[in-house]
Design a protein around this motif. Structure first.
Motif, mmCIF file in Angstrom:
data_model
loop_
_atom_site.group_PDB
_atom_site.id
_atom_site.type_symbol
_atom_site.label_atom_id
_atom_site.label_comp_id
_atom_site.label_asym_id
_atom_site.label_seq_id
_atom_site.Cartn_x
_atom_site.Cartn_y
_atom_site.Cartn_z
ATOM 1 N N LEU A 18 0.855 -1.189 0.000
ATOM 2 C CA LEU A 18 0.000 0.000 0.000
ATOM 3 C C LEU A 18 0.889 1.236 0.000
ATOM 4 C CD1 LEU A 18 -2.473 -1.281 2.711
ATOM 5 C CD2 LEU A 18 -3.058 -0.914 0.320
ATOM 6 N N CYS A 33 -1.211 4.762 9.572
ATOM 7 C CA CYS A 33 -2.181 4.270 8.594
ATOM 8 C C CYS A 33 -2.365 2.758 8.733
ATOM 9 C CB CYS A 33 -1.704 4.617 7.191
ATOM 10 S SG CYS A 33 -2.865 4.197 5.889
ATOM 11 N N ALA A 34 -1.275 2.022 8.955
ATOM 12 C CA ALA A 34 -1.371 0.569 9.116
ATOM 13 C C ALA A 34 -2.201 0.213 10.347
ATOM 14 C CB ALA A 34 0.026 -0.037 9.211
ATOM 15 N N ILE A 37 -5.922 0.850 9.627
ATOM 16 C CA ILE A 37 -6.479 -0.159 8.722
ATOM 17 C C ILE A 37 -6.822 -1.429 9.483
ATOM 18 C CG2 ILE A 37 -5.898 -1.706 6.821
ATOM 19 C CD1 ILE A 37 -4.305 0.592 5.581
ATOM 20 N N ARG A 40 -9.823 -0.909 11.642
ATOM 21 C CA ARG A 40 -11.043 -0.791 10.845
ATOM 22 C C ARG A 40 -11.551 -2.149 10.393
ATOM 23 N NH1 ARG A 40 -14.626 -1.692 8.352
ATOM 24 N NH2 ARG A 40 -15.712 -0.549 6.696
ATOM 25 N N PHE A 41 -10.650 -3.049 10.001
ATOM 26 C CA PHE A 41 -11.050 -4.355 9.483
ATOM 27 C C PHE A 41 -10.878 -5.474 10.516
ATOM 28 C CE2 PHE A 41 -10.173 -1.841 5.738
ATOM 29 C CZ PHE A 41 -11.220 -2.182 4.891
ATOM 30 N N LEU A 57 0.227 -6.059 8.241
ATOM 31 C CA LEU A 57 0.822 -4.886 7.601
ATOM 32 C C LEU A 57 2.014 -4.414 8.418
ATOM 33 C CD1 LEU A 57 -2.374 -2.870 6.602
ATOM 34 C CD2 LEU A 57 -0.927 -4.260 5.119
ATOM 35 N N GLU A 92 -11.039 -3.265 -0.568
ATOM 36 C CA GLU A 92 -11.843 -2.525 0.392
ATOM 37 C C GLU A 92 -11.006 -1.479 1.128
ATOM 38 O OE1 GLU A 92 -15.186 -2.729 0.791
ATOM 39 O OE2 GLU A 92 -14.972 -3.951 -1.022
ATOM 40 N N ILE A 93 -9.736 -1.765 1.372
ATOM 41 C CA ILE A 93 -8.861 -0.784 2.031
ATOM 42 C C ILE A 93 -8.716 0.458 1.157
ATOM 43 C CG2 ILE A 93 -6.474 -0.351 2.720
ATOM 44 C CD1 ILE A 93 -6.372 -3.253 3.721
ATOM 45 N N THR A 94 -8.490 0.262 -0.145
ATOM 46 C CA THR A 94 -8.356 1.423 -1.035
ATOM 47 C C THR A 94 -9.682 2.156 -1.198
ATOM 48 O OG1 THR A 94 -8.747 0.037 -3.001
ATOM 49 C CG2 THR A 94 -6.464 0.366 -2.297
ATOM 50 N N GLU A 96 -11.902 2.447 1.392
ATOM 51 C CA GLU A 96 -12.056 3.179 2.650
ATOM 52 C C GLU A 96 -11.009 4.282 2.808
ATOM 53 O OE1 GLU A 96 -14.258 2.825 5.166
ATOM 54 O OE2 GLU A 96 -15.434 1.266 4.162
ATOM 55 N N PHE A 97 -9.832 4.083 2.227
ATOM 56 C CA PHE A 97 -8.735 5.053 2.340
ATOM 57 C C PHE A 97 -8.323 5.467 0.927
ATOM 58 C CE2 PHE A 97 -8.685 2.224 5.967
ATOM 59 C CZ PHE A 97 -8.592 3.089 7.046
#
Length: 637
Positions: A18, A33-34, A37, A40-41, A57, A92-94, A96-97
């Motif tokens: 990422l 950010c890691a 993420i 969030r998940f 990550l 989904e990460i891209t 959401e971010f």
């Protein structure tokens, strides 16, 4: 050169990276950010059982032409669904971010392009695809060749660095959105998540030592390591299973174990008999709980093998990571996403889900890059020393176990296999139109002609329905030279077999002299029209000779003055009748082609064969042979 410099990905592993889409991401921002993420998940990651390694990550500093990023590599072993679940997560990460752009690859390279191979543009190939495929804002993007790169013959000139790709992606992402068929093919492979996670689990009854039951209550994910240890066992591993020192067969209880379908299949499909000295015995196969005894015995062997390889780590060496602020945020996210499914805090189900979350957090989130990975055997021994084993409680729970899942999905009938192959074939072909479903025989002939007329290369032949619409050019000079090489051979090059054939067909010496005279003038070039006319004269002479034989009986010819649809078979024409006709009746090429294709298709008797494979690859679907089916049914009666 970028493709040569890139680090190789291990077999059965997927790599995900990422990047900050603007290319300017410092270490603190990427680490933060890691963490965000993962939090969030958290509900998806904590509930998942990984085959070999979990999704994680880590911050990766800049190296060479690769900027700083967060990413990781996950071994998925035999369960390829782990790889595609990670693809779903990355997408989904891209989404959401939106400030992140992601790349995913494995030891095969751009496996996303492999999934959509039938719909890729012609310019895209393994040599120039590196650093061109990204997930950005939840969509798949492919960066095309620039105009200057298209003109270069050197494949290395078409290479693209990640920094260059991120610059293009952040400024012109709308232009680089992958074509609809490509995105559809990739998204179809990851469709069904996250609901698909629960469908991938399989619950089965197992007769296990109480110690293993207690360990699995604390760390359900350890079932994957135990299955892998048993599945990949060797003679050295089995020595530890002669006398079970960690998990003897005493105090065994019936319990429910959650596997993935891949893990369950690996365990149940292996034939294995325990050593007599181990103390593990199996009832007769007719026993109603034979499968539970067998699964428990195999799983116990896996746990014993893991413990035999550990370093006997003491429980004091276990890091206390559940008091950190990151764990509090992780747990809060789980509660917000209804991870505990309304279970009362402190209940058995709540604690089971909590232990799964703690397991994932300790293994994948809180572990710093410098930490030495703890082996599963070390973790099992640590849990045995810190966990209370209540055999009586396990026995009470065994009296009211939920039913185990049906494992009929392990068996695939021939009809199921045919249906799976049909679905896979239909997915790779464009859907037939209403006109194609009418089984127009003229369309069959035209499709075959289009296939034959396509120009093939060392990479294979192009199917007529391909998106390649480039026209074939005709070079008159090259065609003339080719004909000159064919027709302008010196008579001295003819071998004795050629001379014998001339005598057999009754060619006169005068014709040979005329032929030699025409060909002994290399300084005089004939026009293409003259060469074509000469070739046609030879073809007419050959037709007249063949008309005196029985070869023509096998072909369908056109009626004089009729269209190709009104054809007649020359079965009644003898050798003399062909000689009497001054004008030869032309062969109906379309009718002969279709007749031969149908005859070959009928001979396949409903199985795969050359005719059905070629026609289906061109989008032509023939119906079943009703006469053949009827004759088979009559034979059965």
């Amino acid at each position: 050169m970028e493709g040569i410099r890139r680090s190789a990905v291990a077999e059965d592993a997927v790599r995900y990276r990422l990047f900050a889409a603007t290319g300017a991401g410092d270490e603190a921002l990427l680490r933060r950010c890691a963490e965000v993420i993962v939090v969030r998940f958290a509900p998806l990651l904590a509930a998942y059982i990984w085959q070999r390694q979990p999704f994680s990550l880590r911050y990766v500093p800049p190296r060479g032409e690769t900027p700083a990023h967060v990413g990781g590599t996950t071994l998925f072993g035999d369960n390829v669904e782990d790889e595609w679940f990670i693809v779903y997560l990355i997408r989904e990460i891209t989404r959401e971010f939106p400030g992140l752009a992601a790349r995913v690859d494995d030891n095969d390279g751009e496996f996303l392009l492999i999934e959509a191979a039938d719909f890729l543009p012609k310019w895209l190939n393994p040599e120039n695809s590196d650093n061109r495929v990204f997930f950005y804002k939840g969509e798949l993007h492919i960066i095309p060749l620039l105009e200057t790169q298209e003109q270069e013959c050197d494949p290395s000139a078409a290479s693209l660095t990640i920094s260059q790709a991120l610059t293009l992606l952040s400024t012109r992402s709308e232009e680089f959105l992958a074509a609809e068929p490509i995105r559809t093919a990739v998204y179809k492979r990851i469709s069904g998540y996250p609901e698909k996670i629960q469908a991938s689990f399989h619950q089965a009854h197992c007769y296990l030592p109480a110690g293993i039951v207690a360990v699995l209550r604390q760390r359900p994910s350890l079932v994957a390591a135990a299955v892998q240890a048993f599945y990949l066992r060797d003679l050295v591993d089995l020595r530890a299973c002669r006398f079970f020192r960690t998990f003897p067969p005493d105090n065994r209880v019936m319990t429910v174990v959650t596997f993935t379908r891949c893990l369950y299949a690996q365990l149940v499909q292996q034939k294995f008999l325990p050593d007599r000295r181990s103390g593990y015995t199996l009832p007769l196969p007719s026993h109603p709980q034979y499968k539970a005894y067998e699964l428990g015995m195999k799983l116990a062997h896996g746990f014993e093998i893991l413990c035999s390889k550990c370093r006997k780590q003491s429980p004091d060496s276990k890091r206390n990571v559940l008091n950190s602020p990151l764990w509090e945020r992780f747990l809060h996210s789980l509660k917000e996403k209804n991870y505990f499914k309304g279970e009362m805090e402190g209940s058995a189900k709540y604690l089971e889900l909590l232990h799964m979350a703690e397991d994932y957090f300790e293994q994948s989130v809180s572990k710093p890059e410098s930490t030495v990975e703890v082996s599963p055997g070390d973790e099992i021994l640590t849990l045995l020393q810190t966990t209370t084993i209540d055999v009586k409680e396990f026995e009470r729970e065994a009296a009211c176990l939920p039913p185990e899942d049906d494992d009929s999905w392990l068996e695939i009938t021939p009809d199921d296999l045919d249906q799976m192959l049909k679905e896979a074939r239909d997915e790779s072909l464009p859907p037939p139109s209403e006109e194609e479903q009418k089984y127009n025989l003229e369309a069959v002939a035209e499709s075959m002609k289009a296939f034959v007329s396509k120009v093939s290369t060392h990479e294979g032949a192009e199917m007529p329905w391909s998106s390649d619409e480039s026209q074939v050019t005709f070079d008159v000079d090259s065609f003339t030279k080719a004909l000159d090489r064919i027709l302008g051979a010196d008579s001295e090059e003819l071998d004795s077999d050629d001379l014998d054939e001339e005598e057999e067909f009754g060619l006169s010496d005068e014709d040979d002299e005329d032929f030699d005279t025409e060909n002994q003038r290399p300084d005089q070039k004939e026009s293409p029209n003259e060469l074509i006319g000469s070739l046609k004269s030879y073809m007419k002479e050959m037709d007249r000779e063949l008309a005196q034989t029985n070869v023509g009986k096998s072909f369908t010819t056109q009626k004089k003055g009729a269209s190709s649809g009104n054809a007649t078979t020359s079965q009644n024409a003898g050798p003399e009748s062909g000689a009497e006709d001054t004008e030869l009746t032309p062969v109906d090429v379309d009718m002969n082609l279709v007749a031969n294709l149908l005859e070959s298709y009928s001979a396949q008797a409903g199985l795969a064969g050359p005719t059905s494979n070629i026609l289906q690859s061109m989008g032509v679907h023939l119906p079943e042979n009703a006469d053949h089916v009827g004759s088979n049914e009559g034979a059965r009666e």
